[in-house]
Design a protein around this motif. Structure first.
Motif, PDB file in Angstrom:
ATOM      1  N   VAL A 198      -1.621   6.079   1.177  1.00  0.00           N
ATOM      2  CA  VAL A 198      -0.187   5.939   1.432  1.00  0.00           C
ATOM      3  C   VAL A 198       0.458   5.086   0.345  1.00  0.00           C
ATOM      4  O   VAL A 198       1.497   5.452  -0.226  1.00  0.00           O
ATOM      5  CB  VAL A 198       0.064   5.329   2.820  1.00  0.00           C
ATOM      6  CG1 VAL A 198       1.533   4.935   2.988  1.00  0.00           C
ATOM      7  CG2 VAL A 198      -0.341   6.306   3.923  1.00  0.00           C
ATOM      8  N   LEU A 199      -0.163   3.950   0.037  1.00  0.00           N
ATOM      9  CA  LEU A 199       0.430   3.059  -0.966  1.00  0.00           C
ATOM     10  C   LEU A 199       0.400   3.696  -2.348  1.00  0.00           C
ATOM     11  O   LEU A 199       1.343   3.544  -3.131  1.00  0.00           O
ATOM     12  CB  LEU A 199      -0.295   1.718  -0.986  1.00  0.00           C
ATOM     13  CG  LEU A 199       0.449   0.622  -1.762  1.00  0.00           C
ATOM     14  CD1 LEU A 199       1.756   0.274  -1.051  1.00  0.00           C
ATOM     15  CD2 LEU A 199      -0.405  -0.617  -1.925  1.00  0.00           C
ATOM     16  N   ARG A 200      -0.667   4.428  -2.659  1.00  0.00           N
ATOM     17  CA  ARG A 200      -0.734   5.110  -3.947  1.00  0.00           C
ATOM     18  C   ARG A 200       0.417   6.112  -4.084  1.00  0.00           C
ATOM     19  O   ARG A 200       1.022   6.245  -5.148  1.00  0.00           O
ATOM     20  CB  ARG A 200      -2.083   5.814  -4.114  1.00  0.00           C
ATOM     21  CG  ARG A 200      -2.359   6.233  -5.549  1.00  0.00           C
ATOM     22  CD  ARG A 200      -3.716   6.921  -5.683  1.00  0.00           C
ATOM     23  NE  ARG A 200      -4.841   6.048  -5.431  1.00  0.00           N
ATOM     24  CZ  ARG A 200      -5.317   5.173  -6.297  1.00  0.00           C
ATOM     25  NH1 ARG A 200      -4.742   5.031  -7.479  1.00  0.00           N
ATOM     26  NH2 ARG A 200      -6.363   4.426  -6.001  1.00  0.00           N
ATOM     27  N   ALA A 201       0.717   6.813  -2.992  1.00  0.00           N
ATOM     28  CA  ALA A 201       1.815   7.774  -3.006  1.00  0.00           C
ATOM     29  C   ALA A 201       3.155   7.068  -3.193  1.00  0.00           C
ATOM     30  O   ALA A 201       4.032   7.550  -3.923  1.00  0.00           O
ATOM     31  CB  ALA A 201       1.822   8.587  -1.719  1.00  0.00           C
ATOM     32  N   VAL A 202       3.320   5.912  -2.561  1.00  0.00           N
ATOM     33  CA  VAL A 202       4.554   5.145  -2.694  1.00  0.00           C
ATOM     34  C   VAL A 202       4.734   4.684  -4.137  1.00  0.00           C
ATOM     35  O   VAL A 202       5.817   4.806  -4.725  1.00  0.00           O
ATOM     36  CB  VAL A 202       4.542   3.928  -1.740  1.00  0.00           C
ATOM     37  CG1 VAL A 202       5.691   2.975  -2.059  1.00  0.00           C
ATOM     38  CG2 VAL A 202       4.624   4.382  -0.290  1.00  0.00           C
TER      39      VAL A 202
END
Length: 211
Positions: A198-202
């Motif tokens: 999720v954080l990588r996508a953000v």
């Protein structure tokens, strides 16, 4: 039970897993790949891994590059009696992502070389605060709370989605280790892996907007 209460009741393995999971979810900010922390996760499975924690930690720091120590805001001996909060943002200058990267670096810098219960308790608590602040900085929607401390204590009104998800993951990891011991490590890692994606996508979306 609030996150603060769960950290207060956790044992050494649960605390180490909690701090490691927070760091794992924030690895995209440090340019690390998805496997970089696996040796540390593996060392939590049995008591023998505690002796190798420091060596594996230094290997991880070497792979991620940079100098990690007290100058980066790590947890030192002077922090042992306090909250160990190394998540202050300093001058507050620069972008939210710059500050988030600094917080992630401090999480890694603050990891204790000796995996004792006292040391990892300080680290896990500080990582909890830092990870929530990172998600708050990167969330495109505003978190209505005054501080992440309130969130950790159970006051969750008006939480932004990214912060709410990170709080839920932190609680879940601690509950898994408290309820299942070493058998809780695999599902805890799965929870952390989901959060890292999720954080990588953000971070990727923010990068595309800047481009």
């Amino acid at each position: 039970m609030s996150l603060v209460e769960l950290i207060g009741q956790a044992d050494e393995r649960g605390l180490a897993a909690s701090g490691l999971a927070c760091l794992d979810r924030c690895i995209p900010l440090l340019g690390g790949d998805d496997e970089v922390l696996r040796p540390l996760w593996a060392g939590l499975a049995d008591d023998a891994g505690a002796a190798e924690w420091g060596e594996r930690l230094e290997q991880v720091r070497g792979k991620l590059g940079g100098e990690f120590g007290a100058a980066d805001g790590g947890v030192g001996e002077s922090d042992a009696g306090g909250s160990g909060d190394f998540s202050g943002s300093g001058s507050g200058s620069g972008s939210g992502e710059d500050e988030a990267v600094l917080l992630a670096r401090r999480m890694l810098a603050g990891a204790p070389v000796e995996r004792s219960a006292a040391a990892v308790r300080v680290w896990a608590d500080a990582c909890s605060v830092a990870a929530l602040r990172i998600h708050r900085l990167l969330d495109p929607l505003k978190d209505a709370g005054d501080s992440v401390d309130a969130r950790r204590e159970g006051r969750t009104e008006g939480m932004s989605p990214l912060v709410a998800a990170e709080l839920r993951r932190q609680i879940t990891v601690l509950e898994l280790l408290a309820g299942h011991g070493p058998a809780g490590l695999r599902p805890a890692l799965e929870v952390s892996t989901e959060g890292r994606r999720v954080l990588r996508a953000v971070v990727s979306r923010r990068s595309r907007r800047r481009g």
